[in-house]
Design a protein around this motif. Structure first.
Motif, PDB file in Angstrom:
ATOM      1  N   MET A 653     -30.743  33.283  29.390  1.00 24.92           N
ATOM      2  CA  MET A 653     -29.164  34.259  30.372  1.00 24.92           C
ATOM      3  C   MET A 653     -28.928  33.191  31.291  1.00 24.92           C
ATOM      4  N   GLY A 654     -29.395  31.602  31.665  1.00 21.22           N
ATOM      5  CA  GLY A 654     -28.242  30.792  32.750  1.00 21.22           C
ATOM      6  C   GLY A 654     -28.875  30.926  33.873  1.00 21.22           C
ATOM      7  N   GLU A 655     -29.788  31.564  34.166  1.00 24.35           N
ATOM      8  CA  GLU A 655     -30.799  31.640  35.720  1.00 24.35           C
ATOM      9  C   GLU A 655     -31.610  30.512  35.682  1.00 24.35           C
ATOM     10  N   HIS A 656     -31.534  29.301  35.955  1.00 19.90           N
ATOM     11  CA  HIS A 656     -31.433  28.042  36.367  1.00 19.90           C
ATOM     12  C   HIS A 656     -32.799  28.353  37.482  1.00 19.90           C
ATOM     13  N   ARG A 657     -32.289  28.667  38.886  1.00 26.03           N
ATOM     14  CA  ARG A 657     -32.863  28.205  40.197  1.00 26.03           C
ATOM     15  C   ARG A 657     -33.543  29.372  39.937  1.00 26.03           C
ATOM     16  N   GLN A 658     -34.132  30.288  39.151  1.00 27.21           N
ATOM     17  CA  GLN A 658     -34.515  31.580  39.356  1.00 27.21           C
ATOM     18  C   GLN A 658     -35.589  31.380  38.165  1.00 27.21           C
ATOM     19  N   GLY A 659     -34.721  30.789  37.272  1.00 27.58           N
ATOM     20  CA  GLY A 659     -36.125  30.221  36.157  1.00 27.58           C
ATOM     21  C   GLY A 659     -37.315  29.353  36.816  1.00 27.58           C
ATOM     22  N   ILE A 660     -36.326  27.954  37.131  1.00 35.01           N
ATOM     23  CA  ILE A 660     -37.384  26.951  37.747  1.00 35.01           C
ATOM     24  C   ILE A 660     -38.413  27.238  38.747  1.00 35.01           C
ATOM     25  N   ASP A 661     -37.672  28.614  40.165  1.00 34.36           N
ATOM     26  CA  ASP A 661     -38.640  29.542  40.776  1.00 34.36           C
ATOM     27  C   ASP A 661     -40.055  29.799  40.003  1.00 34.36           C
ATOM     28  N   HIS A 662     -39.651  30.823  38.889  1.00 34.38           N
ATOM     29  CA  HIS A 662     -40.525  31.327  37.809  1.00 34.38           C
ATOM     30  C   HIS A 662     -42.098  30.547  37.518  1.00 34.38           C
ATOM     31  N   LEU A 663     -40.852  29.565  36.739  1.00 31.82           N
ATOM     32  CA  LEU A 663     -42.322  28.946  36.372  1.00 31.82           C
ATOM     33  C   LEU A 663     -43.222  27.572  36.810  1.00 31.82           C
ATOM     34  N   THR A 664     -42.302  27.419  37.974  1.00 31.73           N
ATOM     35  CA  THR A 664     -42.818  26.491  39.246  1.00 31.73           C
ATOM     36  C   THR A 664     -43.868  27.699  39.931  1.00 31.73           C
ATOM     37  N   GLN A 665     -44.158  28.225  39.832  1.00 33.59           N
ATOM     38  CA  GLN A 665     -45.056  29.228  40.978  1.00 33.59           C
ATOM     39  C   GLN A 665     -45.805  29.319  39.494  1.00 33.59           C
ATOM     40  N   ALA A 666     -46.116  29.964  38.293  1.00 36.44           N
ATOM     41  CA  ALA A 666     -46.938  29.836  37.278  1.00 36.44           C
ATOM     42  C   ALA A 666     -47.526  28.638  36.876  1.00 36.44           C
ATOM     43  N   LEU A 667     -47.513  27.615  36.796  1.00 36.99           N
ATOM     44  CA  LEU A 667     -47.321  26.447  37.223  1.00 36.99           C
ATOM     45  C   LEU A 667     -49.095  26.073  37.958  1.00 36.99           C
ATOM     46  N   ALA A 668     -48.451  26.703  39.507  1.00 34.87           N
ATOM     47  CA  ALA A 668     -49.697  26.129  40.920  1.00 34.87           C
ATOM     48  C   ALA A 668     -50.527  27.512  40.049  1.00 34.87           C
ATOM     49  N   ILE A 669     -50.556  28.407  39.439  1.00 34.41           N
ATOM     50  CA  ILE A 669     -51.273  29.747  39.110  1.00 34.41           C
ATOM     51  C   ILE A 669     -52.561  29.209  38.453  1.00 34.41           C
TER      52      ILE A 669
END
Length: 858
Positions: A653-669
């Motif tokens: 959907m082109g929501e890159h900032r939000q996507g980075i936030d979601h994926l960074t959280q997933a990476l940490a978990i």
């Protein structure tokens, strides 16, 4: 693909078989593909040089090949790109050590398999069957006869002697056509297992019987394999399991005469001649035990056995076990027991008398073991499972099994696996009635408990990060500690493969006999195993049984679990409406009973259904709600699933900032709980977002780390994803050779594991690369193949990408009308989906309209 070199002979056989299936002549196929009829003829006979990729794609489209068949065909054309080395299957059971007689039948089987090289004598040199048969003959022999007459023994003995002629291996399949307490094997399920044994990955095995049979014939085309189909019920069960072409030999055994199999030779077994019957009795009892017996006494004994090999073996084993007995003693005991089991058919009464005599002569512990083993709803049994059933230790169970084996009341088809002959199984099941009802129920409960705890341990070993999503049965005090499944590790995968048939049989039995907790447990616990192995039909049946059992008792939690399993399987089978209904019903149940974990899984499941349909708005809503619940209850795996899926939607959907936030959280978990597959997925997602923003250096770092992690943990899909991403990155930077190398690795690995999604990505990426380097004809071929794959996968957004690639190639080749057609189709799909772009850069509605305008106004 280069046009030098000679094709694998399998290519011609495959092409000819597919053409004949389509009911086309060589001339008709040439006309429809635009190829020369001489080219078609030479391809089929193996005279032509290896065909170009464009020719293969034309042939595949006209012949209607499935992606899996296309993969097999493509591999057959290029010996420089062989499939991964696999050990040919060698599934024949152990040969019969005391086989005697049947010389005429053995000679006939040898002549049928190789007319110029008969089976006898046994030391005859091997030969290349394709040289003698033209490489296009499938020899089928159906062996029929009454129960106990030695059909399987003959087939196995002949197969062992013929095996050297078949270098591509051998298959042995028990079809359970006449097995007491077991349904005849379903041909579709049987083909799924056989295709797996032949190296076809689970997810590339088609769903439907006809498609599985077609793929089976394609895989066997050009091979020389020996196939034994044992205990067939009828022709309908057998026909889908027959090869279509090539130098294969098929031996079929059945109690029925299978006269409806076209082209099959029939061998009907009668009872043994007296001399052969005496020879079998002597070989089994031992020469020293019958040395002093008269021929008349031995003849009377084998006649009392009806001259049936099974009954003769049982009687001889009794004599061998009693050194003080004579043939006269044995005859007296036959007279005492010959009237037992009158319900057996007349032709089996000799076996019944021998069985009853053998059973009554066992010691008390052996008789009890025999009775309880007769309760087993599955097939063959390992000592640890037998120990649970018998309520004893593994060592004691193994000893009892060996003693029954010595008495010819058990068979050992593979080391450490024991089973009954069908007739003995029927007798043991009847003898089990001597056990009190509560003892029978307790034994079956112990067996079910054993398998429940064992399969939980195996799944925890293979998928530890999903342990909190699987139900647990309480540890039964009736299950001996010596049968605990800790000994399964570290070979949990092999244990599951060996026991999966038993587990499914037990689940059916549990559903039919009121063990509803066990049905629920097996349904939820085996879900991942069946899904990973591509056994979707069996998974669906199992979940349906669990759902019916749960609804029958008002178990709403059990019904919710079964519905979630059904929804996930049906989504994978592209049955999106049914999957949506399953997950919706599960969501309603979860909310009604306050089951938050179930609500979370149902929401994630609904989100994935919408994602499969490219319905990104509804998908995002469901993932957002799932994420909130996961965080509220501290459900880490549910949170990971929601975060990763949300990141994917954000990127599209082109929501890159939000996507980075979601994926960074997933990476940490993922790193905190050691969930390596999700860590790799998060890295790849982050890399793609940076790639979309032209941040190439960090994108390269993410993709490279993901590839290293996936490779070190055996995460094959992660390797495919990261290699594809690196290919795109190299392509953007103009490093065409590096990009081509990445895409080729993806093609090879995707074909190896049968992953159609990544075959699409690799072929589509190669098409883009060929377009950039000016090879527009090859780009056109690639994108046609990509479009076929996207259609088979039912992925609309990927169809948009393929249409865009086709349009660009057509435009470059001076075909504006075709280019316009493909771009208009791409726009129509985007409009239907309600989106204006795909997740591939440059493939969006605005760019497509701009290119259409260029075509309209040059």
């Amino acid at each position: 693909m280069p046009s030098t070199g000679s094709p694998d002979p399998a290519f011609g056989a495959l092409l000819r078989a597919r053409r004949e299936r389509a009911m086309l002549t060589q001339a008709q196929l040439a006309e429809r593909t635009g190829l020369n009829v001489r080219t078609i003829r030479r391809l089929e006979t193996g005279e032509n040089s290896r065909p170009r990729n464009a020719s293969i794609q034309l042939l595949a489209r006209v012949l209607g090949l499935s992606p899996a068949e296309l993969s097999v065909l493509t591999q057959a054309t290029d010996p420089q790109e062989p499939p991964p080395t696999r050990v040919p299957p060698r599934q024949l059971p152990a040969d019969v050590g005391t086989f005697v007689g049947r010389a005429r039948e053995l000679a006939g089987l040898g002549e049928a398999s190789h007319p110029l090289n008969p089976l006898n004598p046994p030391d005859v040199p091997t030969a290349d069957i394709s040289d003698r048969s033209g490489g296009a003959t499938v020899v089928i022999t159906a062996i029929d006869g009454m129960a106990g007459v030695g059909k399987t023994a003959l087939a196995v003995h002949a197969a062992h002697r013929l095996a050297p002629r078949f270098p591509d291996g051998n298959l042995f399949v028990d079809l359970h056509g006449y097995t007491q307490g077991m349904s005849a094997a379903d041909p579709a399920d049987t083909l799924g297992r056989v295709l797996g044994a032949l190296g076809v990955p689970g997810e590339s095995i088609p769903q439907h019987l006809d498609d599985r049979a077609a793929l089976y014939r394609s895989v066997l085309a050009g091979k020389r394999m020996l196939i034994v189909l044992d205990n067939a019920a009828d022709e309908t069960q057998v026909r889908p399991l027959l090869p279509g072409a090539g130098g294969c030999l098929v031996l079929i055994t059945s109690r029925r005469r299978l006269i409806g199999l076209d082209g099959a030779s029939v061998v009907s077994l009668d009872v043994l001649p007296v001399e052969d019957a005496i020879a079998l009795f002597t070989a089994t009892a031992g020469q020293e035990r019958v040395a002093g017996e008269s021929r008349a006494a031995l003849e009377e004994l084998v006649r009392r056995c009806g001259l049936l090999p099974l009954a003769i073996g049982l009687a001889a084993a009794r004599l061998k076990a009693h050194p003080s007995w004579t043939a006269g003693h044995l005859l007296e005991r036959f007279e005492q027991h010959r009237h037992r089991l009158d319900e057996l058919q007349t032709g089996e009464r000799s076996v019944a008398a021998a069985l009853d005599l053998s059973y009554r002569e066992l010691d008390p512990a052996e008789r009890r073991a025999y009775r309880l083993l007769g309760l087993n709803p599955g097939g063959d049994l390992a000592p640890d499972a037998a120990a649970a059933l018998l309520d004893t230790t593994v060592a004691q169970a193994a000893d009892l099994l060996d003693r029954l084996l010595e008495a010819h009341l058990q068979q050992e088809p593979a080391p450490g696996r024991y089973r009954f002959h069908d007739l003995i199984r029927a007798h043991a099941a009847q003898a089990a009635a001597e056990e009190p009802e509560d003892a029978r129920h307790a034994a079956l409960t112990r067996l079910l408990d054993h398998y429940a705890h064992a399969v939980s341990t195996a799944m925890d070993h293979l998928y530890p990060y999903e342990a909190d999503m699987r139900p647990r049965l309480p540890q039964s005090s009736a299950t001996p500690t010596s049968t605990e499944p800790s000994t399964l590790m570290p070979d949990a995968d092999a244990w599951l493969e060996a026991e999966l048939g038993n587990l499914l049989s037990l689940a059916r039995f549990a559903a039919e006999h009121g063990f509803r907790e066990h049905v629920r447990h097996l349904s939820a616990t085996l879900h991942r195993c069946l899904r990973t192995r591509g056994r979707y039909a069996e998974a669906e049946t199992l979940h349906e049984r669990a759902l019916a059992a749960a609804r029958a008792t008002g178990d709403r939690a059990g019904a919710m679990e079964a519905l979630i399993g059904l929804g996930e399987i049906r989504n994978m089978r592209s049955r999106y409406d049914a999957a949506h209904a399953d997950h919706s019903a599960a969501l309603d149940l979860a909310r009604a009973i306050g089951e938050r974990a179930g609500e979370l899984r149902a929401l994630n499941g609904l989100g994935l259904v919408h994602l499969s349909r490219d319905e990104f708005g509804p998908a995002a809503e469901h993932f957002t709600r799932a994420l909130a619940i996961a965080r509220e209850m501290g459900h880490r795996t549910g949170e990971l699933d929601a975060l990763i899926a949300s990141g994917h939607v954000d990127r599209v959907m082109g929501e890159h900032r939000q996507g980075i936030d979601h994926l960074t959280q997933a990476l940490a978990i993922a790193r905190s709980i050691g969930h390596h597959t999700t860590e790799a997925r998060a890295l790849i997602g982050l890399g793609y977002i940076h790639l979309a923003q032209d941040d190439l250096t960090p994108a390269a770092g993410y993709f490279t780390r993901a590839r290293t992690l996936a490779g070190s943990t055996g995460y094959r899909v992660g390797e495919l994803s990261s290699l594809t991403a690196l290919g795109e990155l190299h392509q953007l930077q103009g490093r065409h050779e590096q990009a081509r190398d990445c895409y080729q690795q993806v093609v090879d690995l995707a074909r190896e594991i049968g992953n159609l999604n990544w075959q699409f990505e690799a072929v589509h990426g190669m098409g883009r690369l060929h377009h950039e380097t000016g090879d527009h004809d090859r780009a056109l071929d690639d994108h046609h193949q990509a479009l076929d794959l996207a259609a088979d996968l039912d992925h609309p957004s990927d169809q948009v990408r393929a249409h865009d690639g086709l349009a660009r190639a057509c435009a470059a080749l001076g075909r504006p009308a075709q280019a316009r057609e493909h771009w208009n189709e791409a726009l129509a799909i985007l409009a239907k989906l309600g989106i204006d772009h795909t997740d591939e850069r440059g493939v969006d509605a605005a760019s497509i309209r701009a290119r259409l305008a260029t075509l309209t106004h040059p």
